[in-house]
Motif scaffolding. Structure first.
Motif, short mmCIF file in Angstrom:
data_model
loop_
_atom_site.label_atom_id
_atom_site.label_comp_id
_atom_site.label_asym_id
_atom_site.label_seq_id
_atom_site.Cartn_x
_atom_site.Cartn_y
_atom_site.Cartn_z
N HIS A 48 16.29 -31.24 41.37
CA HIS A 48 15.63 -31.74 42.59
C HIS A 48 15.03 -30.61 43.43
O HIS A 48 14.22 -30.87 44.31
CB HIS A 48 16.60 -32.61 43.40
CG HIS A 48 16.81 -33.95 42.76
ND1 HIS A 48 15.96 -35.01 42.97
CD2 HIS A 48 17.74 -34.39 41.88
CE1 HIS A 48 16.36 -36.05 42.27
NE2 HIS A 48 17.44 -35.69 41.59
N THR A 49 15.38 -29.37 43.11
CA THR A 49 14.69 -28.23 43.72
C THR A 49 13.33 -28.06 43.06
O THR A 49 12.32 -27.85 43.73
CB THR A 49 15.52 -26.94 43.57
OG1 THR A 49 16.79 -27.15 44.19
CG2 THR A 49 14.83 -25.75 44.20
N ALA A 50 13.32 -28.17 41.74
CA ALA A 50 12.07 -28.04 40.99
C ALA A 50 11.16 -29.25 41.21
O ALA A 50 9.94 -29.12 41.23
CB ALA A 50 12.37 -27.87 39.51
N PHE A 51 11.76 -30.43 41.34
CA PHE A 51 11.01 -31.68 41.55
C PHE A 51 11.52 -32.34 42.83
O PHE A 51 12.25 -33.33 42.78
CB PHE A 51 11.19 -32.61 40.34
CG PHE A 51 10.54 -32.12 39.09
CD1 PHE A 51 9.21 -32.45 38.82
CD2 PHE A 51 11.22 -31.31 38.20
CE1 PHE A 51 8.59 -31.99 37.67
CE2 PHE A 51 10.62 -30.85 37.05
CZ PHE A 51 9.30 -31.18 36.78
N PRO A 52 11.13 -31.79 43.99
CA PRO A 52 11.70 -32.29 45.25
C PRO A 52 11.31 -33.73 45.58
O PRO A 52 11.96 -34.36 46.42
CB PRO A 52 11.14 -31.32 46.29
CG PRO A 52 9.93 -30.72 45.67
CD PRO A 52 10.19 -30.69 44.19
N HIS A 53 10.30 -34.28 44.93
CA HIS A 53 9.86 -35.64 45.22
C HIS A 53 10.37 -36.65 44.19
O HIS A 53 10.00 -37.83 44.26
CB HIS A 53 8.33 -35.69 45.30
CG HIS A 53 7.78 -34.67 46.24
ND1 HIS A 53 7.94 -34.75 47.60
CD2 HIS A 53 7.11 -33.52 46.00
CE1 HIS A 53 7.38 -33.71 48.17
NE2 HIS A 53 6.87 -32.93 47.22
N LEU A 54 11.21 -36.18 43.28
CA LEU A 54 11.80 -37.08 42.30
C LEU A 54 12.63 -38.12 43.05
O LEU A 54 13.43 -37.78 43.93
CB LEU A 54 12.69 -36.30 41.32
CG LEU A 54 13.28 -37.08 40.16
CD1 LEU A 54 12.19 -37.63 39.25
CD2 LEU A 54 14.22 -36.17 39.35
N ALA A 55 12.42 -39.38 42.74
CA ALA A 55 13.09 -40.47 43.47
C ALA A 55 14.60 -40.27 43.46
O ALA A 55 15.19 -39.82 42.47
CB ALA A 55 12.71 -41.81 42.84
N SER A 56 15.22 -40.61 44.55
CA SER A 56 16.66 -40.49 44.70
C SER A 56 17.36 -41.26 43.58
O SER A 56 16.98 -42.38 43.25
CB SER A 56 17.07 -41.04 46.06
OG SER A 56 18.46 -40.95 46.21
#
Length: 196
Positions: A120-128
């Motif tokens: 989630h650091t690399a893909f901060p917009h990845l859905a929760s």
């Protein structure tokens, strides 16, 4: 034309319209799929730079972790860059590596080294609640669809609305700003409605 003739109930005129429509809708998918591909490789590149340095593609630690197939992919890319007489730098390497290379780095075997605790650091917009596996599965779906379109195969039997939604959701996970920009410029939804 057999696929189109069958789909058109053996009406040659409708089969030709389906063939042309297939080409046009495939062309329209270029913008969102290209946006996914470029966005994905840029996200992963930034992540690799944070872990292995600017020239991650030549770092022994990365190459050992990536394994022989990925190292071979990099060698092919480096050879192509040299053959073009282009500057051998990270930007050229990133642009030359295939979509398959980037998609492969989301495989489970890379989880501890690349993604463990850092997805989630690399893909901060990845859905929760979404995992590396969810991201890898979606990228594979988009890559498979992309390959079908790019190789001029029929997509007339596909649920193109679902494919478009999958592409756009993935783009939102990668870069929501780009997804917002692409949406009003993309002709896919309008062309889907025009299917003969």
């Amino acid at each position: 034309m057999g696929t189109y003739l069958t789909a058109a109930g053996f009406d040659p005129e409708r089969a030709l319209r389906l063939y042309i429509w297939n080409a046009l809708v495939g062309e329209a998918f270029h913008l969102p799929v290209q946006s996914v591909e470029v966005g994905l490789r840029n996200r992963i590149n930034h992540h690799l730079i944070s872990l292995y340095g600017q020239k991650w593609w030549q770092e022994d630690q990365f190459l050992k972790m990536a394994g022989p197939e990925r190292a071979s992919d990099i060698e092919v890319a480096l050879r192509r860059i040299r053959n073009r007489g282009a500057t051998l730098d990270t930007g050229q390497v990133v642009a030359t590596l295939s979509f398959g290379f980037w998609a492969s780095l989301l495989q489970k075997r890379y989880n501890p080294n690349l993604w463990g605790g850092r997805l989630h650091t690399a893909f901060p917009h990845l859905a929760s609640g979404r995992t590396r596996g969810d991201l890898a599965q979606r990228v594979k779906r988009v890559a498979d669809f992309r390959n079908r379109v790019w190789h001029h195969e029929p997509i007339i039997k596909k649920d193109l609305s679902a494919e478009y939604s999958a592409v756009m959701e993935l783009l939102g996970w990668i870069c929501p700003v780009k997804a917002q920009w692409v949406r009003p410029h993309c002709r896919v939804p309008a062309l889907i409605r025009q299917k003969p």
